[in-house]
Motif scaffolding. Structure first.
Motif, mmCIF file in Angstrom:
data_model
loop_
_atom_site.group_PDB
_atom_site.id
_atom_site.type_symbol
_atom_site.label_atom_id
_atom_site.label_comp_id
_atom_site.label_asym_id
_atom_site.label_seq_id
_atom_site.Cartn_x
_atom_site.Cartn_y
_atom_site.Cartn_z
ATOM 1 N N GLY A 29 0.828 -1.207 0.000
ATOM 2 C CA GLY A 29 0.000 0.000 0.000
ATOM 3 C C GLY A 29 0.861 1.255 0.000
ATOM 4 O O GLY A 29 2.081 1.187 -0.039
ATOM 5 N N LYS A 30 0.207 2.399 0.055
ATOM 6 C CA LYS A 30 0.927 3.667 0.038
ATOM 7 C C LYS A 30 1.613 3.958 1.364
ATOM 8 O O LYS A 30 2.555 4.720 1.416
ATOM 9 N N SER A 31 1.134 3.376 2.432
ATOM 10 C CA SER A 31 1.723 3.634 3.746
ATOM 11 C C SER A 31 2.982 2.795 3.930
ATOM 12 O O SER A 31 3.366 2.015 3.066
ATOM 13 N N ARG A 32 3.566 2.927 5.080
ATOM 14 C CA ARG A 32 4.774 2.167 5.383
ATOM 15 C C ARG A 32 4.451 0.795 5.967
ATOM 16 O O ARG A 32 5.329 0.107 6.460
ATOM 17 N N ALA A 33 3.203 0.424 5.924
ATOM 18 C CA ALA A 33 2.800 -0.880 6.456
ATOM 19 C C ALA A 33 3.490 -1.999 5.682
ATOM 20 O O ALA A 33 3.889 -1.823 4.533
ATOM 21 N N ALA A 34 3.592 -3.121 6.334
ATOM 22 C CA ALA A 34 4.221 -4.283 5.696
ATOM 23 C C ALA A 34 3.391 -4.714 4.487
ATOM 24 O O ALA A 34 2.172 -4.566 4.474
ATOM 25 N N PRO A 35 4.057 -5.249 3.465
ATOM 26 C CA PRO A 35 3.313 -5.755 2.305
ATOM 27 C C PRO A 35 2.392 -6.902 2.726
ATOM 28 O O PRO A 35 2.670 -7.614 3.684
#
Length: 120
Positions: free
Chosen positions: A71-77
């Protein structure tokens, strides 16, 4: 309800239910866990250790495909699961088998119950 009986019933349908959800819309693991829980009124509360072997089997059998989504955030794939055409056909087949099975069980139990009310 007899827990052992319920566990056996669940084992028999979990793969079909997971495939049904993925056929309806691509999803990732945690999302599938939540949908199973919510859609079943809490009857299908699974642990990841139950879900992921089902996903691996479905993928090995060519019924689903997986891909990583960032996603666009820094969240893990997240690994997203999508149904293949083979998976959609197999889901339709399993649903037909399940419907016939449930119908036969209901017919059988009604007949047995009807016979029990008859004098012998």
């Amino acid at each position: 309800m007899d827990d052992r009986f319920l566990q056996q019933l669940k084992k028999g349908v979990l793969e079909m239910l997971v495939l049904a959800l993925i056929c309806a819309a691509p999803a990732y693991g945690y999302e599938l866990l939540q949908k199973l829980k919510d859609s079943s009124g809490g009857l299908f509360v699974l642990k990841e250790g139950t879900l992921y072997p089902i996903l691996y089997r479905l993928e090995d059998d060519g019924m689903i495909e997986s891909s990583w989504f960032q996603g666009k955030s820094r969240a893990a794939p997240k690994k997203i699961y999508t149904a293949t055409e083979q998976g959609r056909r197999e889901y339709a087949r399993r649903k037909d088998v399940w419907t016939a099975f449930v119908g036969a069980v209901e017919s059988f139990t009604k007949e047995v119950e009807r016979d029990e009310t008859q004098p012998h």
